[in-house]
Design a protein around this motif. Structure first.
Motif, PDB file in Angstrom:
ATOM      1  N   LEU A  18       0.828  -1.203   0.000  1.00  0.00           N
ATOM      2  CA  LEU A  18       0.000   0.000   0.000  1.00  0.00           C
ATOM      3  C   LEU A  18       0.871   1.265   0.000  1.00  0.00           C
ATOM      4  CD1 LEU A  18      -3.053   0.279   2.325  1.00  0.00           C
ATOM      5  CD2 LEU A  18      -1.368   2.078   2.197  1.00  0.00           C
ATOM      6  N   HIS A  76     -10.638   0.656   1.778  1.00  0.00           N
ATOM      7  CA  HIS A  76     -10.059   1.990   1.886  1.00  0.00           C
ATOM      8  C   HIS A  76      -9.763   2.606   0.522  1.00  0.00           C
ATOM      9  CE1 HIS A  76      -9.481   0.451   5.941  1.00  0.00           C
ATOM     10  NE2 HIS A  76      -9.271   1.696   6.332  1.00  0.00           N
ATOM     11  N   TYR A  77      -9.590   3.913   0.528  1.00  0.00           N
ATOM     12  CA  TYR A  77      -9.045   4.596  -0.652  1.00  0.00           C
ATOM     13  C   TYR A  77      -7.767   5.322  -0.239  1.00  0.00           C
ATOM     14  CZ  TYR A  77     -11.302   8.806   1.336  1.00  0.00           C
ATOM     15  OH  TYR A  77     -11.690   9.828   2.161  1.00  0.00           O
ATOM     16  N   GLY A  78      -6.963   5.620  -1.236  1.00  0.00           N
ATOM     17  CA  GLY A  78      -5.729   6.368  -0.995  1.00  0.00           C
ATOM     18  C   GLY A  78      -5.645   7.537  -1.954  1.00  0.00           C
ATOM     19  N   GLY A 120       0.521  11.558   1.543  1.00  0.00           N
ATOM     20  CA  GLY A 120      -0.257  10.343   1.339  1.00  0.00           C
ATOM     21  C   GLY A 120      -1.431  10.325   2.310  1.00  0.00           C
ATOM     22  N   MET A 166       2.380  11.205   6.069  1.00  0.00           N
ATOM     23  CA  MET A 166       1.330  10.180   6.070  1.00  0.00           C
ATOM     24  C   MET A 166       0.166  10.644   6.959  1.00  0.00           C
ATOM     25  SD  MET A 166       4.224   7.284   6.639  1.00  0.00           S
ATOM     26  CE  MET A 166       3.229   5.949   7.303  1.00  0.00           C
ATOM     27  N   LEU A 177      -7.890   1.109  -2.529  1.00  0.00           N
ATOM     28  CA  LEU A 177      -7.083   0.210  -1.696  1.00  0.00           C
ATOM     29  C   LEU A 177      -8.002  -0.857  -1.123  1.00  0.00           C
ATOM     30  CD1 LEU A 177      -4.991   2.970   0.135  1.00  0.00           C
ATOM     31  CD2 LEU A 177      -4.384   1.697  -1.942  1.00  0.00           C
ATOM     32  N   LEU A 219       1.248   4.265  -2.847  1.00  0.00           N
ATOM     33  CA  LEU A 219       1.108   5.691  -2.528  1.00  0.00           C
ATOM     34  C   LEU A 219       2.432   6.448  -2.697  1.00  0.00           C
ATOM     35  CD1 LEU A 219      -1.326   5.653   0.538  1.00  0.00           C
ATOM     36  CD2 LEU A 219      -1.851   5.845  -1.895  1.00  0.00           C
ATOM     37  N   PHE A 235      -3.045   8.925   7.667  1.00  0.00           N
ATOM     38  CA  PHE A 235      -3.741   7.665   7.429  1.00  0.00           C
ATOM     39  C   PHE A 235      -4.869   7.483   8.448  1.00  0.00           C
ATOM     40  CE2 PHE A 235       0.161   5.322   5.417  1.00  0.00           C
ATOM     41  CZ  PHE A 235       0.170   6.256   4.388  1.00  0.00           C
ATOM     42  N   ILE A 286      -4.896   8.044   3.495  1.00  0.00           N
ATOM     43  CA  ILE A 286      -5.729   6.827   3.412  1.00  0.00           C
ATOM     44  C   ILE A 286      -6.975   7.101   4.236  1.00  0.00           C
ATOM     45  CG2 ILE A 286      -5.955   4.402   4.080  1.00  0.00           C
ATOM     46  CD1 ILE A 286      -2.977   4.095   3.903  1.00  0.00           C
TER      47      ILE A 286
END
Ligand code: SAM
Length: 190
Positions: free
Chosen positions: A23, A180-182, A134, A106, A176, A27, A108, A136
């Motif tokens: 993952l 999930h989406y990223g 990034g 990040m 993802l 990203l 996330f 998530i």
């Protein structure tokens, strides 16, 4: 002040939702990244894989002492000396990192907070020109097994709009699977 609705499932269940290294690479976190920062590191699910990929330091912040302890312990067990796990309330105190000092940030499973602009502004401040952000988050879908309540759960277009307001550009969206989406965005070069 802790981000609303930021509790997580038990570690085993949480970590069954992700293949962290794969993952992270999707990203854009790769060996070209020297230093990184992670806001709300939780169990260190992504911290340790990121530390194995990058060439510099990962600064991992969490408000919960237990999460910081666990992340530091996992780093020590893996002999990763490039993880700096720090107890810090990033809403009250920011990151404490210098301007333009990291290559990757990040965010996330954290952008359901009350003031996303605050966190995105701090991410923009510490990123070098051309550095990447990034994101998530849980899909905005009632069929997801966990995640913040749907009324506060951001859709990808919300995250992109907030990040653009904070000065980010060039958004790329990733699915993802399963839940999930990223998003990857860039802090523009001047
Ligand atoms: C939903 S978890 C996500 C953890 C990790 N990013 C992941 O995706 O595996 C959110 C984390 O942010 C931390 N957190 C919430 N509010 C915070 C704050 N104001 N400052 C620092 N950490 C915070 C929580 O303690 C929790 O560990």
């Amino acid at each position: 002040m802790k981000v609303r609705d930021s509790g997580m499932p038990e570690r085993e269940l949480w970590e069954s939702f992700f293949q962290p290294e794969q993952l992270l690479r999707i990203l854009g976190l790769d060996e070209r990244v020297r230093d990184a920062a992670e806001f709300g590191c939780g169990y260190g699910t992504f911290t340790l894989p990121a530390a194995r990929i990058i060439t510099g330091i990962i600064h991992a912040f969490d408000i919960e002492p237990e999460m910081v302890r666990l992340t530091a312990e996992r780093a020590a067990q893996a002999c990763r000396i490039n993880v700096k796990a720090v107890r810090r309330d990033f809403l009250e105190q920011g990151s404490g990192l210098p301007d333009a000092s990291v290559d990757y940030v990040m965010l996330f499973n954290i952008l359901h907070l009350e003031e996303p602009g605050l966190l995105l502004g701090e991410a923009a401040r510490i990123l070098k020109d051309g550095g990447r952000l990034g994101i998530i988050h849980w899909n905005h879908d009632p069929k997801t097994p966990r995640g913040p309540s749907l009324d506060i759960r951001p859709r990808p277009e919300d995250c992109v709009r907030w990040a653009q307001t904070a000065g980010f550009s060039e958004s790329r969206l990733f699915d993802l699977k399963p839940y999930h989406y990223g998003i990857v965005m860039r802090r523009p070069r001047p």
